[in-house]
Design a protein around this motif. Structure first.
Motif, PDB file in Angstrom:
ATOM      1  N   VAL A   1       1.200  -1.381  -0.260  1.00 53.52           N
ATOM      2  CA  VAL A   1      -0.426   0.042   0.124  1.00 53.52           C
ATOM      3  C   VAL A   1       0.582   1.259   0.278  1.00 53.52           C
ATOM      4  N   HIS A   2       2.071   1.054   0.722  1.00 53.33           N
ATOM      5  CA  HIS A   2       2.878   2.334   0.795  1.00 53.33           C
ATOM      6  C   HIS A   2       3.631   2.553  -0.929  1.00 53.33           C
ATOM      7  N   PHE A   3       4.167   1.324  -1.058  1.00 61.67           N
ATOM      8  CA  PHE A   3       5.050   1.113  -2.102  1.00 61.67           C
ATOM      9  C   PHE A   3       3.878   1.845  -3.635  1.00 61.67           C
ATOM     10  N   LEU A   4       3.306   0.589  -3.974  1.00 69.93           N
ATOM     11  CA  LEU A   4       2.735   1.037  -5.300  1.00 69.93           C
ATOM     12  C   LEU A   4       1.038   2.074  -4.888  1.00 69.93           C
ATOM     13  N   ALA A   5       0.913   2.411  -3.897  1.00 71.01           N
ATOM     14  CA  ALA A   5      -0.469   3.260  -4.205  1.00 71.01           C
ATOM     15  C   ALA A   5       0.234   4.966  -3.442  1.00 71.01           C
ATOM     16  N   GLY A   6       1.357   5.024  -2.748  1.00 71.58           N
ATOM     17  CA  GLY A   6       2.789   6.427  -2.526  1.00 71.58           C
ATOM     18  C   GLY A   6       1.258   6.970  -1.029  1.00 71.58           C
ATOM     19  N   VAL A   7       1.050   5.478  -0.521  1.00 73.78           N
ATOM     20  CA  VAL A   7       0.096   6.077   1.028  1.00 73.78           C
ATOM     21  C   VAL A   7       1.195   6.285   2.480  1.00 73.78           C
ATOM     22  N   LEU A   8       1.474   7.526   3.146  1.00 74.33           N
ATOM     23  CA  LEU A   8       2.388   8.110   3.928  1.00 74.33           C
ATOM     24  C   LEU A   8       1.503   6.990   5.009  1.00 74.33           C
ATOM     25  N   PRO A   9       2.299   6.861   6.342  1.00 72.65           N
ATOM     26  CA  PRO A   9       2.056   7.058   7.837  1.00 72.65           C
ATOM     27  C   PRO A   9       1.491   8.875   7.932  1.00 72.65           C
ATOM     28  N   GLY A  10       0.465   8.892   8.386  1.00 70.86           N
ATOM     29  CA  GLY A  10      -0.265   9.663   9.034  1.00 70.86           C
ATOM     30  C   GLY A  10      -1.336  10.255   7.628  1.00 70.86           C
ATOM     31  N   GLU A  11      -1.190   9.841   6.712  1.00 73.39           N
ATOM     32  CA  GLU A  11      -2.094  10.171   5.372  1.00 73.39           C
ATOM     33  C   GLU A  11      -3.469   9.411   5.589  1.00 73.39           C
ATOM     34  N   ASN A  12      -4.764   9.362   5.409  1.00 75.38           N
ATOM     35  CA  ASN A  12      -6.036   9.333   5.287  1.00 75.38           C
ATOM     36  C   ASN A  12      -6.339   8.523   4.618  1.00 75.38           C
ATOM     37  N   ILE A  13      -7.120   6.695   4.690  1.00 74.51           N
ATOM     38  CA  ILE A  13      -7.345   6.215   3.117  1.00 74.51           C
ATOM     39  C   ILE A  13      -8.578   5.673   3.217  1.00 74.51           C
ATOM     40  N   GLU A  14      -9.474   6.158   2.626  1.00 78.11           N
ATOM     41  CA  GLU A  14     -11.023   5.276   2.266  1.00 78.11           C
ATOM     42  C   GLU A  14     -10.922   4.211   1.882  1.00 78.11           C
ATOM     43  N   LEU A  15     -12.075   3.328   3.008  1.00 78.81           N
ATOM     44  CA  LEU A  15     -12.546   2.245   2.720  1.00 78.81           C
ATOM     45  C   LEU A  15     -14.169   2.116   2.636  1.00 78.81           C
ATOM     46  N   GLN A  16     -14.649   1.262   1.474  1.00 79.76           N
ATOM     47  CA  GLN A  16     -16.290   1.462   1.150  1.00 79.76           C
ATOM     48  C   GLN A  16     -17.093   0.159   2.660  1.00 79.76           C
ATOM     49  N   THR A  17     -17.605   0.545   3.907  1.00 79.14           N
ATOM     50  CA  THR A  17     -18.261  -0.503   4.110  1.00 79.14           C
ATOM     51  C   THR A  17     -19.406  -0.658   4.128  1.00 79.14           C
ATOM     52  N   ASP A  18     -20.590  -0.967   5.263  1.00 72.73           N
ATOM     53  CA  ASP A  18     -21.443  -1.489   4.746  1.00 72.73           C
ATOM     54  C   ASP A  18     -22.262  -0.302   5.260  1.00 72.73           C
TER      55      ASP A  18
ATOM     56  N   GLY B   1     -21.445   2.782   3.954  1.00 74.85           N
ATOM     57  CA  GLY B   1     -20.640   3.910   3.462  1.00 74.85           C
ATOM     58  C   GLY B   1     -18.932   3.724   3.446  1.00 74.85           C
ATOM     59  N   PRO B   2     -18.517   4.615   2.450  1.00 75.36           N
ATOM     60  CA  PRO B   2     -17.005   5.197   2.624  1.00 75.36           C
ATOM     61  C   PRO B   2     -17.006   6.130   4.445  1.00 75.36           C
ATOM     62  N   ARG B   3     -15.342   4.910   4.502  1.00 72.01           N
ATOM     63  CA  ARG B   3     -14.505   5.362   5.682  1.00 72.01           C
ATOM     64  C   ARG B   3     -13.759   5.898   5.644  1.00 72.01           C
ATOM     65  N   SER B   4     -13.105   6.775   6.805  1.00 74.09           N
ATOM     66  CA  SER B   4     -11.721   7.144   6.400  1.00 74.09           C
ATOM     67  C   SER B   4     -11.326   6.708   7.920  1.00 74.09           C
TER      68      SER B   4
ATOM     69  N   VAL C   1     -13.203  -3.461  14.805  1.00 72.50           N
ATOM     70  CA  VAL C   1     -13.893  -2.062  13.967  1.00 72.50           C
ATOM     71  C   VAL C   1     -14.375  -3.349  13.438  1.00 72.50           C
ATOM     72  N   VAL C   2     -13.393  -3.965  12.274  1.00 69.16           N
ATOM     73  CA  VAL C   2     -14.173  -4.674  11.285  1.00 69.16           C
ATOM     74  C   VAL C   2     -15.230  -5.307  11.490  1.00 69.16           C
ATOM     75  N   ALA C   3     -15.793  -6.016  12.195  1.00 73.63           N
ATOM     76  CA  ALA C   3     -17.050  -6.762  12.571  1.00 73.63           C
ATOM     77  C   ALA C   3     -18.260  -5.469  12.539  1.00 73.63           C
ATOM     78  N   SER C   4     -17.883  -4.449  13.037  1.00 71.99           N
ATOM     79  CA  SER C   4     -18.603  -3.424  13.247  1.00 71.99           C
ATOM     80  C   SER C   4     -18.962  -2.184  12.242  1.00 71.99           C
ATOM     81  N   ASN C   5     -18.128  -2.637  11.369  1.00 76.46           N
ATOM     82  CA  ASN C   5     -17.851  -2.322  10.071  1.00 76.46           C
ATOM     83  C   ASN C   5     -18.695  -2.562   8.739  1.00 76.46           C
ATOM     84  N   TRP C   6     -18.304  -4.068   8.704  1.00 80.86           N
ATOM     85  CA  TRP C   6     -18.450  -5.301   7.498  1.00 80.86           C
ATOM     86  C   TRP C   6     -19.711  -6.317   8.235  1.00 80.86           C
ATOM     87  N   ASN C   7     -20.926  -6.187   8.262  1.00 80.98           N
ATOM     88  CA  ASN C   7     -21.961  -7.308   8.213  1.00 80.98           C
ATOM     89  C   ASN C   7     -21.137  -8.237   8.262  1.00 80.98           C
TER      90      ASN C   7
END
Lengths: 220, 834
Positions: free
Chosen positions: B594-611, B613-616, B639-645
């Motif tokens: 995720v860091h090298f291929l998507a260029g994400v650095l610590p401190g940045e936010n990513i958005e995931l699609q949960t049940d 809707g999108p959550r940061s 956190v997983v259990a509460s965001n994805w049924n």
């Protein structure tokens, strides 16, 4: 057949100019043979190379069989060497990886002028009948020189240029080979210009000239 | 009378009849170069074809999959309902991973042949064997169809029953490859369910389906099942592209080493034929005719080299493919068939690069030979003068190339660009070598005591040998550098991988038993004596930035998550970052991909699609994740259990009681008693063994290439030594005549050789380190999206020095035999000319 007019050639060694030939004039008639004598470093071999188109003069002109050698292109010179000239050297210059027979036929094959009867005659006269399937390294030096002579004459060139052709042979072999060589050149109707140090070899030729200080002088 | 050109060609080619050693070396250089390159090309193209084929693989050609969200499999009743509802394109699959009695892991795939839609198994229609055997296949005692290559690997013959680790037997084997079967054992679904002691399918496959039918199907599926679009084939090619690029680069390096031999051989062949070329010119052969003849000769060599190189390439590909195929399957689930085919494109490519390689090798020496005037063409003094000027020009070109490579280094953005820069650096070093060899020779000469005349003579003779050794030393340098660089990469990877496994997979047992839930395990009193800790792992599969992605739910108190190694983190320390992640629900740990291929650095936010809707989520750390081709996010399990049924179980990690000596035996007995089947669990030791096995198999091809490259370099050395022997035999004969002994003569050749080899070896050490650093720091990160620390060890360099000494000793031994054979004749000829 061969006419040289006011030919000059010099070399430069470490910024020092050395004149080898200076204003040299020379004529040679068809069918004649000439011995070119001179001290070591007098320019005999240089003259031969210039005639053969292997080197270019500084000035002057060389006319051979109607061609101005010094003006010809590389490929035209190659054509001329192939069809009209033959070169015989002290080092034989045989192709080590071809048989004796292939070596003899080589230049005749290049200019597509091959006479099987004449080949048979040459091979017999030069005593090479039993050596034809051998490779050059399997022959003695005398035999190798005979192969070089056969190769030089098979296509009946207009002019044979020889540079110390027997220089690698002992005296007895030299005389024997030279006798055959000059005789075969005459039979082929070719001219022969031969560089030599040896008076004995020069005696086989029609004329003898001496190269000294870049010019030629007839020896009586 | 044959045409003049025939005679010119005959005169030139006759050289090879009379000098079989040179013919051999030229052939070996060409064949080795083409062979190594084409082997990898064949493998790559074959793998490509296999990936294409994988699209039609049983199940993989599916438009959609129906899976249980909780990894519980699919009830037969549901399947029957769907078929009754008219979904004829739906068919069941069971997939099993089992171990044989000898410990080999095999995959089993099973389906209901009678339920397959027409397009699902098209390859079998024309197969008479299939038609004859399918009745046996679907009826007890059933048959296990085993592909020939796998049967070979397992030592199975038709009719054998393969015994599994737990003693169960597969149905009698039928050695039969269905194209789409890959390396998997194919069973009837009834046999597979009996083997798994289950009544549930792994998943259902949906063949071609219209949008309308899709909607109808989706509406009929219960909530606990999901309909997933199949994008496996797209991923497969993308995932394996980097591995194949690496292989191509290695094969090009081998080709370059082969080219140095060719360059050497061509140079020698022209050098030895300088008298012939001179004679031909004296007899009136024009330069263009000689050039044409040599060009034709080159064409002949290129055709011969391609043909023979291909034979070697096919043999090598056959030898390397099983290991690579197994690795691709283990790492990427990519099936590569064992049968090889040849494409016209590969043949033309191989011939083209051979011809271009030959022309490249030939162009400069031929140009020099034909440019010189007729009379100086044969001069060896001229060659020595040329050598000195060639060294200077090469050094200048090397410095320019190194400068360009240095400037380009910072701009590397793709694997191909990386390999181009790497190639430039290697060639720069190779071109710099001759001037370094000369400098080294001067230095040694300066160090030798003035009194030691013999030693001074031996060192000074190196100047005569340097032209002959120049190309061979370049080949040796490249081979040594490749060995050291790639060896360091593999060793670094192995160290990092094994160390990472120990921390990451710290649980003693991983359990994935459909019939044994986490609550049941925790509630069981039988676990008290052996179980120290246990944590449930859950997960959700999704796609993030176009890649398959796993969101894992981990108990933050689990021993492994407490010490999860991080390569980058937010805040003061990794421990603090882990603590933040444990305590604050909006934080996420991401893998290096995720860091090298998507260029994400610590401190940045990513958005995931949960049940909902999108959550940061805020990234607080980046963890190492070697060999994983996918993106991965770690979140606390709550956190997983509460965001994805519809999360599913990823198994249970069990830590054994360290105080109990037989905790493992107790655990196995207890798990069996609780209903788990052998194969439902795997021990840490087993994971390590399998992982390291996959690792070693993957890099077996690298070791093989390294070994072959060294052999090619050794041949270049031998060719040079024999060339020196042939060229200088009259000189050696003269020295022998002066009283030099054979041993002293050998030492005369060996001393400069060892000096040159030592210089090449010394240069290869920093160059090898540089190569491995670029591979690890740049190319690995670009290719795979993960990094690792470079582990430099001097021992491989010392071992290579030993290999070089052995190569020198062997080549000198061969040369001394040649000497013994040829010296009498040389001495005799010497007598003749005195």
């Amino acid at each position: 057949m061969l006419s040289i007019d006011n030919l000059s050639k010099s070399y430069h060694y470490a910024d020092v100019r050395q004149d080898v030939l200076s204003g040299l004039d020379f004529d040679m008639a068809a069918g004649s043979s000439i011995a070119l004598l001179g001290e070591s470093g007098s320019g005999k071999s240089t003259l031969l190379h210039l005639i053969a188109g292997l080197d270019r003069p500084d000035s002057g002109e060389i006319l051979f069989a109607g061609h101005r050698i010094h003006d010809e292109s590389e490929s035209a010179l190659a054509e001329m060497r192939r069809h009209r000239l033959s070169l015989v050297f002290q080092q034989f210059h045989l192709i080590a990886t071809l048989t004796v027979l292939d070596n003899i036929r080589f230049q005749a094959a290049l200019c597509q002028r091959f006479d099987p009867d004449y080949e048979g005659e040459l091979v017999a006269r030069l005593g090479l009948v039993t050596q034809l399937d051998k490779y050059p390294y399997q022959l003695s030096r005398g035999q190798q020189q005979r192969v070089a002579i056969a190769r030089a004459l098979l296509h009946k060139p207009q002019l044979v240029l020889a540079d110390e052709p027997t220089g690698n042979l002992d005296e007895a072999s030299s005389l024997e080979v030279m006798g055959l060589f000059s005789d075969l050149v005459k039979r082929a109707g070719s001219s022969l210009l031969m560089v030599t140090h040896s008076q004995a070899m020069a005696a086989f030729m029609d004329r003898r000239v001496n190269l000294h200080n870049g010019r030629l002088a007839e020896i009586e | 009378m044959k045409p003049p050109f025939y005679w010119i060609l005959k005169a030139l080619l006759s050289h090879y009849w009379r000098h079989p050693w040179q013919t051999l070396f030229l052939s070996v250089g060409l064949v080795a170069g083409v062979g190594l390159w084409s082997a990898v090309q064949i493998i790559n193209q074959h793998a490509e074809a296999s990936y294409r084929e994988a699209q039609s693989l049983l199940g993989a050609q599916a438009s959609y999959w129906i899976r249980s969200r909780r990894d519980e499999g699919i009830a037969q009743a549901l399947y029957i309902d769907l078929r009754r509802a008219g979904f004829r394109q739906v068919f069941p699959l069971v997939e099993l991973e089992v171990s044989t009695a000898s410990g080999i892991s095999i995959s089993i795939i099973a389906t209901d042949l009678l339920a397959l839609p027409d397009d699902a198994y098209s390859g079998s229609d024309d197969d008479q064997g299939f038609a004859d055997d399918w009745l046996e296949f679907v009826q007890p005692p059933y048959r296990a169809w085993v592909p020939a290559a796998l049967a070979d690997e397992l030592g199975l013959v038709s009719g054998d029953r393969l015994q599994l680790r737990d003693g169960r037997l597969l149905p009698p084997a039928l050695i039969q490859s269905q194209e789409q079967q890959g390396r998997r054992v194919l069973l009837d679904i009834g046999a597979a369910l009996a083997l798994a002691s289950s009544d549930r399918f792994s998943y259902l496959v949906v063949g071609s389906i219209s949008p309308h039918e899709y909607k109808r199907l989706a509406s009929q599926l219960p909530d606990h099942l999901e309909l997933i679009e199949n994008q496996q084939h797209v991923d497969l090619r993308a995932l394996t592209a980097s591995l194949h690029s690496h292989l191509t680069a290695m094969s090009l390096l081998s080709f370059a080493v082969g080219l140095f031999i060719v360059f050497n051989a061509v140079r020698f062949s022209l050098w030895y034929r300088r008298a012939t070329l001179l004679d031909l010119r004296l007899m009136g052969c024009a330069t263009h005719q000689l050039f044409s003849a040599i060009l034709l000769e080159t064409l002949i060599w290129s055709l011969l080299g391609t043909a023979l190189g291909f034979v070697l390439g096919i043999l090598l590909a056959h030898a390397l493919l099983p290991g690579l195929g197994a690795s691709l399957q283990s790492l990427y689930a990519a099936t590569v068939e064992a049968e090889l085919g040849l494409s016209a494109k590969t043949v033309i490519q191989a011939w083209s690069i051979t011809l271009l390689g030959l022309i490249w090798a030939l162009s400069w020496p031929l140009y020099r030979q034909l440019q010189q005037s007729s009379l100086e063409a044969g001069s060896s003094e001229r060659m020595l003068r040329d050598e000195s000027s060639a060294r200077r020009w090469l050094a200048l070109a090397a410095l320019l190339l190194a400068l360009v490579a240095g400037l380009a280094y910072a701009r590397i953005a793709s694997v191909t660009q990386g390999f181009v820069v790497l190639g430039m650096m290697l060639f720069a070093a190779a071109w710099l070598l001759p001037i370094l060899l000369a400098a080294g020779l001067r230095l040694v000469a300066w160090l030798v005591p003035r009194k030691s005349l013999t030693l001074r003579w031996m060192v000074s003779d190196g100047w005569s040998q340097l032209p002959a050794f120049r190309s061979a030393m370049m080949a040796l340098l490249l081979a040594l550098t490749a060995n050291l660089g790639v060896g360091t990469l593999v060793d670094s990877f192995r160290d990092a991988f094994v160390g990472w496994l120990e921390v990451r997979q710290s649980a003693d047992i991983y359990l994935r038993a459909p019939r044994l839930g986490f609550q049941q395990l925790q509630a069981s009193p039988s676990t008290a004596s052996w179980l120290a800790d246990s944590h449930h792992r859950i997960g959700v599969t999704t796609r993030w930035r176009g890649r398959p992605t796993l969101v894992r739910g981990i108990d933050p108190r689990a021993p492994d998550s407490l010490v999860l190694p991080l390569s980058r983190w937010q805040g003061e320390s990794a421990a603090l970052a882990r603590q933040t992640w444990r305590e604050q629900p909006g934080k996420v740990l991401v893998n290096e991909q995720v860091h090298f291929l998507a260029g994400v650095l610590p401190g940045e936010n990513i958005e995931l699609q949960t049940d909902s809707g999108p959550r940061s989520f805020e990234v607080v750390g980046v963890f190492y994740d070697y060999g994983n081709p996918y993106f991965q996010f770690y979140l606390p399990d709550q956190v997983v259990a509460s965001n994805w049924n519809h999360y599913y179980s990823r198994g249970i990690a069990l830590w054994l009681n360290k105080d109990s000596d037989d905790a493992m035996q107790q655990a196995i007995a207890s798990l069996k008693a609780l209903g788990a089947q052998p194969g439902d669990w795997i021990s840490q030791a087993e994971i390590r063994r399998l992982s390291v096995g996959i690792f070693d198999r993957t890099f077996a091809i690298t070791a093989a290439m390294n070994g072959l490259t060294m052999i090619v370099a050794a041949i270049a050395l031998l060719a040079s030594l024999l060339a020196i022997l042939q060229e200088r035999l009259p000189q050696f004969a003269q020295w022998r005549a002066l009283g030099l002994r054979q041993g002293e003569q050998l030492l005369l050749v060996a001393t400069p050789l060892l000096i040159f080899c030592a210089i090449a070896w010394l240069l290869s050490i920093p160059l090898g380190a540089l190569l491995s650093w670029i591979l690890i720091d740049k190319l690995n990160v670009i290719s795979f999206g993960w990094s690792m620390p470079l582990v430099w060890d001097f021992i491989p360099a010392l071992q290579l020095a030993g290999v070089v000494v052995v190569i020198c000793a062997l080549t000198l031994l061969l040369v001394s035999f040649q000497w013994r054979r040829k010296m009498p004749q040389a001495l005799a000829q010497l007598g003749e000319s005195i």
